[in-house]
Design a protein around this motif. Structure first.
Motif, PDB file in Angstrom:
ATOM      1  N   GLU A  60      11.311  42.015  69.834  1.00 30.36           N
ATOM      2  CA  GLU A  60      11.612  40.774  70.547  1.00 30.36           C
ATOM      3  C   GLU A  60      10.402  39.840  70.598  1.00 30.36           C
ATOM      4  O   GLU A  60      10.527  38.672  70.964  1.00 30.36           O
ATOM      5  CB  GLU A  60      12.120  41.083  71.959  1.00 30.36           C
ATOM      6  CG  GLU A  60      13.484  41.765  71.948  1.00 30.36           C
ATOM      7  CD  GLU A  60      13.963  42.176  73.326  1.00 30.36           C
ATOM      8  OE1 GLU A  60      14.563  41.344  74.012  1.00 30.36           O
ATOM      9  OE2 GLU A  60      13.729  43.338  73.714  1.00 30.36           O
ATOM     10  N   ILE A  61       9.250  40.396  70.273  1.00 29.16           N
ATOM     11  CA  ILE A  61       8.036  39.576  70.113  1.00 29.16           C
ATOM     12  C   ILE A  61       7.397  39.995  68.778  1.00 29.16           C
ATOM     13  O   ILE A  61       6.302  40.533  68.740  1.00 29.16           O
ATOM     14  CB  ILE A  61       7.055  39.745  71.309  1.00 29.16           C
ATOM     15  CG1 ILE A  61       6.904  41.215  71.719  1.00 29.16           C
ATOM     16  CG2 ILE A  61       7.481  38.909  72.496  1.00 29.16           C
ATOM     17  CD1 ILE A  61       5.738  41.466  72.648  1.00 29.16           C
ATOM     18  N   ALA A  62       8.129  39.725  67.691  1.00 31.58           N
ATOM     19  CA  ALA A  62       7.771  40.269  66.373  1.00 31.58           C
ATOM     20  C   ALA A  62       6.534  39.609  65.754  1.00 31.58           C
ATOM     21  O   ALA A  62       5.766  40.264  65.043  1.00 31.58           O
ATOM     22  CB  ALA A  62       8.961  40.130  65.436  1.00 31.58           C
ATOM     23  N   ASN A  63       6.314  38.322  66.028  1.00 29.11           N
ATOM     24  CA  ASN A  63       5.263  37.579  65.314  1.00 29.11           C
ATOM     25  C   ASN A  63       4.129  37.156  66.251  1.00 29.11           C
ATOM     26  O   ASN A  63       4.371  36.943  67.438  1.00 29.11           O
ATOM     27  CB  ASN A  63       5.867  36.321  64.675  1.00 29.11           C
ATOM     28  CG  ASN A  63       7.001  36.693  63.738  1.00 29.11           C
ATOM     29  OD1 ASN A  63       6.826  37.488  62.823  1.00 29.11           O
ATOM     30  ND2 ASN A  63       8.175  36.143  64.000  1.00 29.11           N
ATOM     31  N   PRO A  64       2.906  37.004  65.685  1.00 31.17           N
ATOM     32  CA  PRO A  64       1.808  36.510  66.526  1.00 31.17           C
ATOM     33  C   PRO A  64       2.222  35.208  67.215  1.00 31.17           C
ATOM     34  O   PRO A  64       2.810  34.333  66.580  1.00 31.17           O
ATOM     35  CB  PRO A  64       0.671  36.271  65.521  1.00 31.17           C
ATOM     36  CG  PRO A  64       0.966  37.229  64.404  1.00 31.17           C
ATOM     37  CD  PRO A  64       2.466  37.303  64.307  1.00 31.17           C
ATOM     38  N   GLY A  65       1.954  35.136  68.503  1.00 27.97           N
ATOM     39  CA  GLY A  65       2.332  33.945  69.277  1.00 27.97           C
ATOM     40  C   GLY A  65       3.659  34.098  70.003  1.00 27.97           C
ATOM     41  O   GLY A  65       3.962  33.335  70.918  1.00 27.97           O
ATOM     42  N   ASP A  66       4.469  35.095  69.614  1.00 28.21           N
ATOM     43  CA  ASP A  66       5.742  35.303  70.321  1.00 28.21           C
ATOM     44  C   ASP A  66       5.466  35.804  71.738  1.00 28.21           C
ATOM     45  O   ASP A  66       4.547  36.603  71.948  1.00 28.21           O
ATOM     46  CB  ASP A  66       6.606  36.370  69.614  1.00 28.21           C
ATOM     47  CG  ASP A  66       7.276  35.827  68.354  1.00 28.21           C
ATOM     48  OD1 ASP A  66       7.133  34.625  68.074  1.00 28.21           O
ATOM     49  OD2 ASP A  66       7.930  36.629  67.657  1.00 28.21           O
ATOM     50  N   GLY A  85      -1.979  40.103  66.446  1.00 28.13           N
ATOM     51  CA  GLY A  85      -0.765  40.916  66.269  1.00 28.13           C
ATOM     52  C   GLY A  85      -0.629  42.045  67.279  1.00 28.13           C
ATOM     53  O   GLY A  85       0.289  42.851  67.181  1.00 28.13           O
ATOM     54  N   GLN A  86      -1.528  42.092  68.268  1.00 34.12           N
ATOM     55  CA  GLN A  86      -1.455  43.135  69.300  1.00 34.12           C
ATOM     56  C   GLN A  86      -0.517  42.706  70.435  1.00 34.12           C
ATOM     57  O   GLN A  86      -0.524  41.536  70.821  1.00 34.12           O
ATOM     58  CB  GLN A  86      -2.846  43.369  69.922  1.00 34.12           C
ATOM     59  CG  GLN A  86      -3.914  43.805  68.950  1.00 34.12           C
ATOM     60  CD  GLN A  86      -3.604  45.180  68.371  1.00 34.12           C
ATOM     61  OE1 GLN A  86      -3.294  46.111  69.100  1.00 34.12           O
ATOM     62  NE2 GLN A  86      -3.661  45.281  67.051  1.00 34.12           N
TER      63      GLN A  86
END
Ligand code: FES
Ligand SMILES: [Fe+2]
Length: 389
Positions: A60-66, A85-86
């Motif tokens: 649900e938060i797959a990408n950096p910045g999600d 990406g953490q």
């Protein structure tokens, strides 16, 4: 704690200690713990601000910045994937006056507080505080308070308590007892939500209650559960968790499976597994899909329940996927509706001045295990001991 001060019934309330007796002698918990605002407040302090809580899927938060902004037990918190990406979690409470800096869900490089425009990066570090420099303060090391987080099988867990047990230690017994719960190899097919006018514990108990299955769910899956007088083959784990696994046809799930068999379930095997993680998680695997329920109290008599339905990648490619998934979701909704009627009535029942907690059946073993842990965590076992003196 005793709320029964009028119209005292003939049978005495057995109190908190009765949940911890041998199952043949055990009784359910006093009714007021399901409706008292004081108990709900204490649960926040002693349970929800101290336990590991599963809050969403990594995907649900797959990408950096999600990011997703949530309120967990009333606490505003952001779960985000930072520039590296953490997955990180931090309080959604501006360092100036406390306004929430993130809302809903989305993708952003910075969170800007809508009140006086302080800005934070994707990890919650303060990167701008207009007109504060002029006051001579050094704000270069400020950070929104971090919340501990951990990843397991594609799930994001958080814990508000910096002193809490290490997550790996916490989850190890569940992982060992339920090797078939391989949601790390699945993704979300659908997320269903239900609002039920009952205490969150009633749903947590109900999801472990084999006693009601053949009654409330006689028209759906209940007909496949032919439970006899023998004890349930449940594995009772530390800290209120438990796991149960059935591998014979008389206790199978609905055979009208809309999706292919899970790749790790053996050919010829009829399989169903279920478990609970204290306080508010219930997980399930059938032969074709996996589910997880999260239960979020919205006050003593109201719960927001989230049901994740997960499938392995291959299932998404089957013919008529959308129609099959809809059929599946309707089935889950129907089962949930069957429970909702009973649970909301249960809430009204324990609110009655005439309610006395009744005895447990051996089919309520997992439920008893969860409640024994609850009583200990809440300190009610101490209270029972004090009252007995
Ligand atoms: S409350 Fe956030 S900038 Fe003032
Ligand atoms: Fe049910």
């Amino acid at each position: 704690m005793n709320v029964r001060d009028v119209n005292a019934p003939a049978i005495a309330d057995p109190g908190f200690a009765a949940i911890s007796r041998e199952i043949n002698q055990a009784h359910h918990l006093p009714g007021h713990i399901y409706s008292s605002p004081e108990v709900a407040k204490l649960e926040k302090e002693r349970i929800f601000l101290r336990q590991w809580l599963c809050v969403l899927r990594e995907e649900e938060i797959a990408n950096p910045g999600d990011y997703v902004a949530l309120r967990i037990a009333g606490e505003p918190v952001v779960i985000s994937r930072d520039a590296k990406g953490q997955v990180v979690a931090f309080m959604n409470v501006c360092l100036h006056r406390g306004v929430e800096v993130a809302y809903g869900a989305g993708n952003t490089e910075l969170f800007r507080c809508p009140y006086h425009s302080w800005a934070y990066n994707g990890s919650g570090k303060l990167i701008g505080a207009p007109r504060i420099k002029e006051t001579g303060r050094d704000m270069s090391k400020c950070q929104l308070p971090r919340v501990r987080s951990a990843l397991w099988q594609g799930w994001v867990f958080i814990n508000f308590d910096p002193q809490a047990q290490d997550f790996t230690e916490f989850i190890a017994p569940v992982e060992q007892a339920a090797p078939w719960y391989r949601t790390g190899e699945c993704r979300i097919a659908r997320k269903l939500t239900f609002d039920v006018a009952c205490n969150w514990k009633f749903i947590a108990e109900n999801l472990l209650d084999w006693y009601h299955a053949s009654v409330v769910h006689a028209g759906t899956f209940g007909k496949y559960y032919k439970l006899g007088p023998e004890p349930l083959p449940a594995t009772l784990l530390p800290q209120g968790a438990s796991v149960i696994q059935f591998d014979n046809t008389s206790r199978s799930v609905d055979p009208n499976l809309p999706f292919p068999r899970l790749p790790w379930v053996d050919e010829g095997n009829v399989f169903s597994g279920k478990g609970a993680i204290f306080p508010n998680i219930n997980f399930w695997s059938g032969m074709d899909s996996l589910r997880m329920w999260h239960l979020w109290p919205q006050g003593p008599g109201m719960t927001h329940a989230v049901c994740y339905i997960l499938l392995p990648e291959a299932a998404f490619g089957v013919d008529d996927f959308d129609a099959k998934l809809e059929q599946y979701c309707n089935y889950v909704r129907q089962v949930a509706l069957e429970d909702k009627g009973a649970l909301e009535s249960l809430q009204r029942g324990v609110d009655s001045a005439h309610f006395v907690p009744g005895p447990l059946s051996h089919l309520e073993l997992q439920l008893q295990h969860l409640l024994k842990h609850y009583v200990g965590v809440m300190g009610f076992d101490q209270e029972a001991a004090t009252n007995a003196r």
